[in-house]
Structure formats: C-alpha cells, structure tokens
Design an enzyme around this catalytic site. Structure first.
Site, PDB file in Angstrom:
ATOM      1  N   CYS A   7      15.250  -5.545  -3.463  1.00 46.30           N
ATOM      2  CA  CYS A   7      16.233  -4.933  -4.325  1.00 46.30           C
ATOM      3  C   CYS A   7      15.486  -3.986  -5.254  1.00 46.30           C
ATOM      4  O   CYS A   7      15.306  -4.252  -6.439  1.00 46.30           O
ATOM      5  CB  CYS A   7      16.965  -6.011  -5.106  1.00 46.30           C
ATOM      6  SG  CYS A   7      18.488  -5.403  -5.770  1.00 46.30           S
ATOM      7  N   GLU A   8      15.003  -2.884  -4.686  1.00 47.30           N
ATOM      8  CA  GLU A   8      14.246  -1.900  -5.452  1.00 47.30           C
ATOM      9  C   GLU A   8      14.104  -0.637  -4.603  1.00 47.30           C
ATOM     10  O   GLU A   8      13.686  -0.712  -3.448  1.00 47.30           O
ATOM     11  CB  GLU A   8      12.866  -2.471  -5.818  1.00 47.30           C
ATOM     12  CG  GLU A   8      12.050  -1.490  -6.598  1.00 47.30           C
ATOM     13  CD  GLU A   8      11.107  -2.116  -7.619  1.00 47.30           C
ATOM     14  OE1 GLU A   8      11.271  -3.299  -7.980  1.00 47.30           O
ATOM     15  OE2 GLU A   8      10.209  -1.389  -8.051  1.00 47.30           O
ATOM     16  N   ARG A  43       0.801  -1.229   0.000  1.00 46.04           N
ATOM     17  CA  ARG A  43       0.000   0.000   0.000  1.00 46.04           C
ATOM     18  C   ARG A  43       0.841   1.290   0.000  1.00 46.04           C
ATOM     19  O   ARG A  43       0.536   2.212  -0.752  1.00 46.04           O
ATOM     20  CB  ARG A  43      -1.012   0.002   1.152  1.00 46.04           C
ATOM     21  CG  ARG A  43      -2.036  -1.152   1.049  1.00 46.04           C
ATOM     22  CD  ARG A  43      -3.157  -1.023   2.065  1.00 46.04           C
ATOM     23  NE  ARG A  43      -4.036   0.066   1.734  1.00 46.04           N
ATOM     24  CZ  ARG A  43      -4.142   1.182   2.404  1.00 46.04           C
ATOM     25  NH1 ARG A  43      -3.440   1.367   3.504  1.00 46.04           N
ATOM     26  NH2 ARG A  43      -4.942   2.125   2.006  1.00 46.04           N
TER      27      ARG A  43
END
Ligand code: PLP
Length: 412
Positions: free
Chosen positions: A335-336, A300
């Site tokens: 990993c972002e 969210r």
C-alpha cells in the site's frame, strides 16, 4: 525484451519447487557462488561482506569455498560463528564506524579484529582491550558509487577515518595493534578512479610507517545487471591493487597480504526472486502487472532505481513468444505508490516490454542474491519469505517462511 539471461534450473523443476514451497520465494544457485569466488583467487584473502546475503547456509558455503567474512553488527558476528567461522582468528572482522558496549564486550571476548571507522571507536576499544588487533578504514577524501547512497568516501560520507594522523597518535597512546589498512569507497568500478584510490592508499601507508600485515581493497566489484553491461576485468583490477601492495610492502619493509572484500560480486548472480502475477490491470491506457512481492522483499529498485532483469515462467505448458510483447509497468502489493520495480533513480516509472502473460504466471527477478533478502523487512506486516538453495542438483530449504504468529509474537 530479450531472453539472454537464463535460470540454471529446468522449468519442470522450478514448477515443482513452486508447488512445494509456494511463491514468493528466494532461490540461490550454489555453483554460481563458487564460480565467482574462483574468479578472485589471485587475491591473498577473499573476505565476503555478508551484509549482501547473510543466511547462515550461504555463509557455510563461503567458508567451504575458502573465504573469510566481514561482519558489520553483533548479529552478523553471531551468524558467522554459527556458520563455522572461528573466534580468536582472522576469520571474522568487525567493520563499523561505531561500537556499542554489548558489541565491544563480545568482540573482546571472541578476540575478533576490528576495522575502525571513527576516532571514538579507537578510544573506546583502547580503554578496554590493550593490544587489540585493529585495522583503520580510511576515507581518502573522495568516493564513488552507483548511486549517491552507495558512495562511501568523501566529505559527504559518514564512513571511515578522515584524520589518519590523529588516529595514529591515539593508536600509539592506547597501544593498539594496527595490522591493516582498509578502503571501501563505494560500489561500481572505474579504473581511472581505482588508480586514484590506490595512490591514496600508498600515501596513507607512508604516513603510517610501521609494520602492517594487510591492505584491503574493500568491495564494490559490480556485476552485469543489464544484458548490455560488460563484466568487469578482474585481472586489471587485481594488477592495480597488487602494484599498490608491492609498493607499500617495499616502503614499510614488511610482508603484506592483499585482501578483497566483495559482497555483490560473490552472490548477486546466484539469486532469483520468484513471484506470481496476481493482477494485470489497465490504468488509463497503461498496463500494470502486479506481482506478490513488493519493496519489503526487494527494495533496490525503490531505494536506488536499480534495474533487475525479468523473465517469465508460464504456469502451464504454453510456449512464451518473446517477440510478441506489450508495454507494462511491474509493481507489487504494498500500500504505497513507490512499490514499483520499473523505476529510475529519480523515482519516475517506466514500462518494459513483456511477452503475453496470464494471471497466475510467474515473474522471476534475476541477480537479486545481493541486497535482496538481506534488505527485506516486514513492512505492511508481510512475513519474511523462504530461501531455497540449489546445490549439486539438490533442493535445500535454507530458511522457511515466517508465520504471521511469529511476526506478531514480539508484541504479545
Ligand atoms: C558493503 C560493504 C562491502 C561490499 O560492497 P559490495 O559493493 O557489495 O561489494 C565491502 N566492505 C564494506 C566495509 C562494506 O560496507
């Protein structure tokens, strides 16, 4: 940071639960769900929009407390049946803007009413199942939502029927059994807006001019995510819809029931996401607290810029001093770069005040019972995490942790 939101479980119990099931985990509080259902008891029918939280055991609770259920896919229909909702009844309604062949076959076999969101659906059902019970989901030409992505009415929305006249002609042609009118135009409540919605419903009902059994107010009831947010006034909400029901009932000269179809309202506040602090790192002068849940668990904040209240559970007997704080960004393990829980709608990140925490302490996200677990994914090849229910002081595991082998098994 303030300490106004509480967890309905004692600290000792929480720590023993963490020891047994490990973090991260979802925790639900059955009593909160019951309390929320009770607040809506004036409505003739409460239909839980299960996409908000579709665990079979949560659905069983819903059934026990007297709600019916909405399903938006074949998977959700099968979940509802597993939870004890009945076929050949009004227990389950299938709501969608499309229906694929497999779902159509099952919906006919199970004899489940269909809430229709497109003209193509009418033709498809009409050809296969005469007299099938259907609802029309109406797009009243405008919408509302806490975010562009949750606005489900108006010209930019893919949801619902725009041309009611055309729909009615086809319903007649195929001799379908129209039993109800439905409007769900988005999440968030604004009373001025609501009157407009009800007036639109009345106008549509006048066009229809046949015997209907139900109108549905859809979902969209919100909850106070921030401690400064006000609770919505259910009585006010009910009165506006009940007036519309009465007027339509009188106009069409038939008895009608008023349904409400909440997702968020029934489950959001019952859910907690327990995570562990795996790193407290400094980047330039900023502090990042990295926990072992990411947007693959709770999407969210990344998707909508949603806010979730955070509380701290120390791993030991330390007393947390909520007055002695520092500014920090809360992030996850993915990993972002978008894997940040403290971000706004425009995706810019912000800091929050956090008391002195240590590596290994726990961070608990509040009000995540709706659109938390049900929106989780295996992104970054992370297995789904357990769900635990607290019911009458008993701790029940209602979903175990997925193993890596299970996750890979579909590909082997
Ligand atoms: C999502 C949805 C709901 C529930 O919305 P909430 O904002 O969670 O109350 C109700 N009805 C339909 C058709 C939906 O798609």
């Amino acid at each position: 940071m303030n300490i106004l939101k509480k967890i309905p479980v004692k600290k000792k119990k929480l720590l023993s639960l963490i020891k047994k099931y490990k973090t991260p985990l979802w925790l639900y509080h059955a009593k909160t769900i019951k309390k929320q259902i009770f607040k809506l008891k004036k409505f003739n029918i409460i239909r839980f929009a299960q996409k908000a939280c579709s665990n079979i055991h949560i659905l069983k609770l819903m059934k026990k407390y007297g709600t019916k259920v909405d399903a938006v896919s074949l998977g959700e229909i099968e979940r509802a049946i597993k939870a004890g909702f009945k076929k050949n009844s009004n227990d389950i309604i299938y709501t969608s803007d499309i229906i694929d062949n497999e779902t159509l076959r099952k919906v006919i076999e199970y004899n489940i009413p269909i809430n229709i969101g497109s003209i193509d659906m009418i033709k498809k059902i009409g050809k296969k199942s005469k007299n099938h019970k259907i609802w029309i989901r109406i797009n009243p030409g405008f919408g509302h939502g806490h975010n562009k992505k949750t606005n489900t009415g108006g010209k930019n929305s893919k949801h619902g029927i725009w041309n009611t006249k055309l729909a009615l002609d086809l319903i007649k042609k195929y001799k379908l059994n129209l039993i109800g009118l439905h409007m769900h135009i988005g999440s968030g409540v604004d009373y001025r807006h609501l009157k407009k919605v009800c007036n639109a419903m009345i106008q549509e009902a006048e066009k229809i001019n046949c015997k209907l059994s139900y109108i549905s107010a859809g979902g969209g009831l919100t909850i106070p995510y921030k401690t400064s947010d006000k609770e919505i006034n259910i009585n006010n909400y009910y009165e506006i819809w009940e007036n519309a029901r009465k007027r339509i009932s009188k106009k069409l000269n038939c008895k009608m029931k008023l349904e409400i179809e909440p997702g968020r309202f029934l489950v959001a506040e019952s859910g907690f996401l327990i995570s562990k602090i795996e790193s407290i790192k400094e980047v330039d002068k900023r502090k990042f607290i990295l926990v072992n849940v990411g947007f693959n668990e709770l999407i969210r904040p990344t998707l909508y810029g949603s806010y979730h209240y955070i509380s701290i559970l120390p791993k030991d007997n330390r007393k947390i001093n909520y007055l002695d704080t520092f500014e920090a960004i809360i992030g996850g393990p993915l990993c972002e770069s978008g894997d940040i829980f403290t971000q706004k709608k425009d995706n810019s990140i912000y800091t929050i005040k956090i008391p002195k925490v240590k590596y290994g302490d726990y961070i608990i996200f509040h009000d995540v019972g709706a659109y938390g677990s049900s929106m989780s994914s295996n992104y970054n090849s992370r297995p789904l995490i357990p769900e635990i229910l607290i019911k009458n002081k008993k701790i029940i595991q209602i979903r175990r942790r997925q193993t890596i082998e299970e996750m890979l098994s579909l590909e082997i």
